[in-house]
Enzyme design. Structure first.
Site, PDB file in Angstrom:
ATOM      1  N   ARG A  79       0.802  -1.224   0.000  1.00 43.73           N
ATOM      2  CA  ARG A  79       0.000   0.000   0.000  1.00 43.73           C
ATOM      3  C   ARG A  79       0.838   1.278   0.000  1.00 43.73           C
ATOM      4  NH1 ARG A  79      -2.543  -3.974   2.600  1.00 43.73           N
ATOM      5  NH2 ARG A  79      -4.720  -4.303   2.110  1.00 43.73           N
ATOM      6  N   HIS A 104      -0.966  -2.516  -4.558  1.00 44.53           N
ATOM      7  CA  HIS A 104      -0.467  -3.431  -5.600  1.00 44.53           C
ATOM      8  C   HIS A 104      -0.526  -2.840  -7.015  1.00 44.53           C
ATOM      9  CE1 HIS A 104      -0.061  -6.327  -2.511  1.00 44.53           C
ATOM     10  NE2 HIS A 104      -1.220  -6.935  -2.583  1.00 44.53           N
ATOM     11  N   HIS A 178       2.772 -12.806  -5.926  1.00 41.04           N
ATOM     12  CA  HIS A 178       1.646 -12.901  -4.993  1.00 41.04           C
ATOM     13  C   HIS A 178       0.972 -14.277  -5.028  1.00 41.04           C
ATOM     14  CE1 HIS A 178      -1.637 -11.622  -2.484  1.00 41.04           C
ATOM     15  NE2 HIS A 178      -1.240 -10.360  -2.488  1.00 41.04           N
ATOM     16  N   SER A 179       1.754 -15.334  -5.165  1.00 41.67           N
ATOM     17  CA  SER A 179       1.146 -16.669  -5.119  1.00 41.67           C
ATOM     18  C   SER A 179       0.578 -16.944  -3.738  1.00 41.67           C
ATOM     19  CB  SER A 179       2.177 -17.734  -5.468  1.00 41.67           C
ATOM     20  OG  SER A 179       2.443 -17.715  -6.852  1.00 41.67           O
ATOM     21  N   GLU A 317       5.110 -12.527   0.443  1.00 40.44           N
ATOM     22  CA  GLU A 317       5.474 -11.601  -0.625  1.00 40.44           C
ATOM     23  C   GLU A 317       6.745 -10.872  -0.231  1.00 40.44           C
ATOM     24  OE1 GLU A 317       1.911  -9.072  -1.023  1.00 40.44           O
ATOM     25  OE2 GLU A 317       0.977 -10.672   0.111  1.00 40.44           O
TER      26      GLU A 317
END
Ligand code: BGC
Length: 354
Positions: A79, A104, A178-179, A317
């Site tokens: 953010r 993102h 971002h898995s 992440e």
């Protein structure tokens, strides 16, 4: 490497799926829409392969609504408060897509663009070079950013991400992957029994909109102390201001040895006890956002009929800290013309006791 069509993006561009494999039978399917990892099949302790990431079967589902399943995130992962920052005396306004904040990369981040893809094979393994030129002003960011991200599946069951970017005007950059993982396989139950170890003495406290709140905090005596192996669910229900603000774990951990340029450091070790699957995360980044899938609520219908309920996946992440453009004490995310953004993260898979 196998390539097949995955359909057409909203802009009309053709989208493909590339299947990376190694001799041990590990397989990663990656699409050039958003650099998304569609599936990742790794063995358990009995040699049984399962898919350990969440996602959808069809491109249309990713286009319609996705909480960044498998995606390559940028220009700024995490953010930026109120979508605003000042750079060299000038204020910039970004797209806001998470309440009042920017998250993102904005409304159409790098997870929603079509990347040029070039497959390769070398002695490290097999992979894909993804490139994208983000125009000046995209989502409000200054400068044309030329991005190259290399995904490599190695012979020893690691997925390696190499990020590179250059710009023609100063801009913040914070790229990540971002898995959502569920090492039990196929995203059929929650991730609370996964036992994690994080090499982080401190974390970034957040307010109720997930923006950094005051100085970095010591994890000692808090539910954020994962320096010894601990189940994700062991303390997630505790009455704790930070767990309340994140609705669970949704926090950036400050890696003890992170952020030394070029040096990979061990950030995380994750064990799924029923299958023995282990995932280790190594990175050159100073931080790692630990997200326990708090916003999954059973409304998203995933691959092969899976329904992703609360906390059915977690993300690790690797990145710089949230809101860095407005946080002078955090490591800088500013990229200037002539400089190169470089970052590397390795997800390594194995089984316990092997
Ligand atoms: C954020 C979460 C967000 C999730 C999916 C994570 O990186 O920290 O707050 O809900 O991504 O959008």
């Amino acid at each position: 490497m196998e390539r097949s069509s995955f359909g057409t993006a909203p802009g009309g561009q053709p989208v493909d799926v590339y299947t990376l494999t190694n001799r041990q039978g590990m397989e990663a399917r990656v699409t050039n829409y958003g650099g998304i990892i569609l599936s990742l099949r790794v063995p358990d302790r009995d040699g049984r392969f399962d898919d350990v990431v969440l996602g959808y079967d069809a491109l249309a589902d990713y286009v319609a609504e996705s909480p960044y399943f498998g995606a390559l995130v940028g220009r700024y992962g995490n953010r930026i408060a109120r979508g605003r920052f000042t750079l060299d005396g000038r204020q910039y306004t970004l797209a806001t897509n998470n309440g009042v904040n920017h998250l993102h990369g904005g409304l159409k981040g790098f997870d929603k663009v079509v990347w040029a893809a070039a497959p390769f094979e070398n002695d490290q393994g097999m992979g894909l070079v993804l490139t994208y030129v983000s125009p000046d002003g995209e989502e409000g960011y200054p400068g044309t950013l030329t991005v190259r991200v290399t995904y490599t599946l190695t012979a020893d069951n690691a997925l390696v991400f190499d990020y590179h970017a250059t710009t023609d005007r100063p801009t913040p950059v914070n790229l990540t992957q971002h898995s959502y993982f569920n090492l039990a396989g196929d995203g059929r139950r929650d991730i609370l029994d996964h036992v994690v170890t994080f090499h982080a003495d401190r974390f970034v406290p957040i307010d109720a909109t997930s923006i950094p709140l005051g100085p970095l905090r010591d994890v000692t005596g808090t539910p954020f102390d994962f320096r010894r192996p601990t189940a994700i669910g062991a303390r997630i229900q505790q009455d704790d201001e930070q767990l309340r603000n994140g609705l669970g774990y949704d926090h950036s951990l400050v890696l003890d040895k992170g952020g030394q340029p070029g040096a990979l450091t061990l950030a995380a070790h994750v064990l799924e006890p029923t299958t023995g699957r282990v995932m280790e995360v190594h990175t050159t980044e100073p931080g790692m956002q630990f997200y326990s899938g708090n916003f999954l609520n059973g409304t998203l219908k995933g691959k092969r009929g899976a329904v992703y309920h609360h906390r059915f996946g977690f993300a690790l992440e690797t990145q710089h800290l949230p809101d860095s453009p407005n946080q002078p004490d955090f490591p800088s995310t500013l990229l200037r013309p002539g400089d190169q953004y470089r970052s590397r993260t390795v997800y390594r898979f194995s089984v316990a006791g092997a």
